[in-house]
Design a protein around this motif. Structure first.
Motif, short mmCIF file in Angstrom:
data_model
loop_
_atom_site.label_atom_id
_atom_site.label_comp_id
_atom_site.label_asym_id
_atom_site.label_seq_id
_atom_site.Cartn_x
_atom_site.Cartn_y
_atom_site.Cartn_z
N UNK A 95 3.05 -12.04 -16.90
CA UNK A 95 2.86 -12.13 -15.46
C UNK A 95 1.68 -13.04 -15.17
N UNK A 96 1.83 -13.90 -14.17
CA UNK A 96 0.78 -14.84 -13.81
C UNK A 96 0.59 -14.83 -12.30
N UNK A 97 -0.37 -15.64 -11.82
CA UNK A 97 -0.75 -15.65 -10.40
C UNK A 97 -0.72 -17.08 -9.87
N UNK A 98 -0.13 -17.24 -8.68
CA UNK A 98 -0.20 -18.49 -7.92
C UNK A 98 -0.98 -18.22 -6.65
N UNK A 99 -2.05 -18.98 -6.44
CA UNK A 99 -2.97 -18.75 -5.32
C UNK A 99 -2.90 -19.92 -4.34
N UNK A 100 -2.63 -19.61 -3.07
CA UNK A 100 -2.65 -20.63 -2.02
C UNK A 100 -3.97 -20.64 -1.24
N UNK A 101 -4.93 -19.80 -1.66
CA UNK A 101 -6.23 -19.70 -0.99
C UNK A 101 -6.01 -19.50 0.52
N UNK A 102 -5.36 -18.41 0.85
CA UNK A 102 -4.97 -18.11 2.22
C UNK A 102 -6.18 -17.81 3.09
N UNK A 103 -6.22 -18.42 4.27
CA UNK A 103 -7.28 -18.18 5.25
C UNK A 103 -6.70 -17.39 6.41
N UNK A 104 -7.15 -16.15 6.57
CA UNK A 104 -6.66 -15.31 7.65
C UNK A 104 -7.42 -15.54 8.95
N UNK A 105 -6.77 -15.23 10.07
CA UNK A 105 -7.44 -15.31 11.37
C UNK A 105 -8.69 -14.43 11.33
N UNK B 263 -9.17 -9.92 -16.16
CA UNK B 263 -9.49 -8.59 -16.67
C UNK B 263 -8.24 -7.75 -16.93
N UNK B 264 -7.19 -7.97 -16.13
CA UNK B 264 -5.99 -7.13 -16.23
C UNK B 264 -4.88 -7.75 -17.07
N UNK B 265 -5.13 -8.87 -17.72
CA UNK B 265 -4.17 -9.40 -18.67
C UNK B 265 -3.08 -10.28 -18.09
N UNK B 266 -3.26 -10.79 -16.86
CA UNK B 266 -2.33 -11.81 -16.36
C UNK B 266 -2.51 -13.07 -17.22
N UNK C 134 -0.80 -2.76 -17.47
CA UNK C 134 -1.59 -3.83 -18.03
C UNK C 134 -2.98 -3.32 -18.35
N UNK C 135 -3.64 -3.90 -19.34
CA UNK C 135 -4.93 -3.36 -19.79
C UNK C 135 -6.02 -3.48 -18.74
N UNK C 136 -6.98 -2.61 -18.82
CA UNK C 136 -8.17 -2.69 -17.98
C UNK C 136 -9.33 -3.09 -18.88
N UNK C 137 -10.16 -4.00 -18.36
CA UNK C 137 -11.29 -4.48 -19.18
C UNK C 137 -12.58 -3.88 -18.69
#
Length: 362
Positions: free
Chosen positions: A18-28, A48-51, A359-362
């Motif tokens: 499992x991986x992460x895609x970040x759009x750096x969202x800016x909320x109102x 830390x969680x193993x992504x 997933x592991x915790x560090x």
């Protein structure tokens, strides 16, 4: 041979990395600085969680998306992480000179050796007028003929292997391999692996022909996922960098402590996407404001259609949805992107998903 970091270690009960895609969202009500601080927190949590990897995407002229400069953001994230792979999902190659990208990602590789991925797309990541401003040209160089040529040039800069007689044979991307061949130089054992990104068959076929890993944008082109993955696998040719096909898919996913909260956040995300698609991009709306919005019939149809492709609900519901998607597509990796108004909601979503998979915790 296998590209650096392609085969991830599956931990816990996740069927694939499992991986992460970040759009750096800016909320109102928040700022780009707030969004970037959230990105640092998310990258640390993911590590830390193993992504397996953490990518940021290039977008322009969108007030609610602060990821216009992936290389700058990745350098910042590299300084705040130690192990997780970092990369672009993606850099839009037609917006940039290949030499510039080679030097940016060579610099990132020098900052975080063995941790950098270079994902490339051929879309502009914005509207036509903004793309023209980026490229200083009235002609949008994003056609099928230009992209393979630009890609080949970029790879030659990364490998420093233009043939004798080529106009660029004496030009070197630095940091890069030429430093290892200079007097007293030491060759770096890594160079950023290239991924091709796409939402149709074009990049699937090109990635297969070149023997490169492929990332498909299921989160906004779900109807094309299976055909594109089938085309990639059927057309794949083993290469010096990859022995067999490797495909990840981007998935919009949001887990919350209760199902109603998840639904509220997804509806706000749908409103944000509706505004973007109708030429009115803005900051990511507060769910309370989204609930007050009066959608006409056509807008309601869009919201239902868009929301249907978001895996959302409680942690267990999201896990079940992701498992079903993996079974249906056979993807080698799932890259999750989470859209919500507040940064703490995105952090909580990834925590809940990590917990659901053990997933592991560090």
């Amino acid at each position: 041979m296998v590209v650096d970091g392609v085969r991830g270690v599956v931990q816990g009960a996740a069927p694939v990395p499992l991986s992460v895609l970040d759009l750096v969202t800016v909320g109102a009500g928040s700022t780009a600085s707030d969004a970037l601080r959230t990105s640092v927190g998310m990258a640390r949590l993911a590590e830390a969680r193993g992504f397996h990897r953490y990518w940021v995407a290039e977008h322009h002229s969108m007030p609610g998306v602060a990821s216009s400069s992936p290389a700058v953001i990745l350098a910042h994230l590299a300084a705040h992480t130690e192990r997780i792979r970092l990369g672009s999902g993606g850099v839009m190659l037609p917006n940039h000179a290949p030499l510039v990208i080679a030097e940016q990602f060579g610099t990132l590789e020098a900052l975080a050796p063995g941790r950098i991925d270079l994902g490339l797309g051929r879309a502009p990541g914005t509207d036509g007028a903004t793309a023209a401003a980026l490229r200083r040209s009235d002609t949008l160089r994003e056609g099928a003929d230009d992209f393979p040529e630009q890609l080949a040039e970029l790879i030659r800069f990364l490998d420093d292997d233009f043939p004798d007689g080529h106009p660029y044979a004496r030009i070197h991307a630095i940091p890069g391999p030429v430093q290892g061949s200079a007097a007293g130089g030491v060759q770096s054992p890594h160079r950023p692996p290239v991924w091709l990104l796409g939402s149709s068959g074009f990049s699937a076929r090109l990635a297969a022909t070149l023997g490169l890993p492929f990332a498909f944008a299921h989160h906004f082109s779900a109807q094309n996922t299976i055909p594109a993955l089938d085309l990639y696998r059927e057309s794949f040719r083993p290469s010096a960098v990859l022995d067999e096909p490797y495909a990840l898919i981007g998935v919009s996913a949001l887990a919350a402590d209760d199902e109603r909260d998840a639904a509220r956040q997804v509806r706000a995300a749908a409103l944000s996407m509706l505004r973007l698609r109708t030429g009115r991009p803005g900051l990511f709306p507060d769910p309370a404001d989204a609930e007050k919005h009066r959608f006409n019939a056509a807008e309601e149809d869009f919201v239902r259609s868009w929301s249907a492709n978001v895996v959302h609900g409680t942690a267990d519901e999201v896990r079940a949805g992701l498992d079903a998607l993996h079974k249906r597509t056979g993807a080698d990796e799932l890259m999750l992107t989470t859209h919500s108004h507040r940064g703490e909601q995105r952090l909580r979503s990834y925590e809940l998903i990590a917990d659901a998979y053990g997933l592991p915790t560090a």
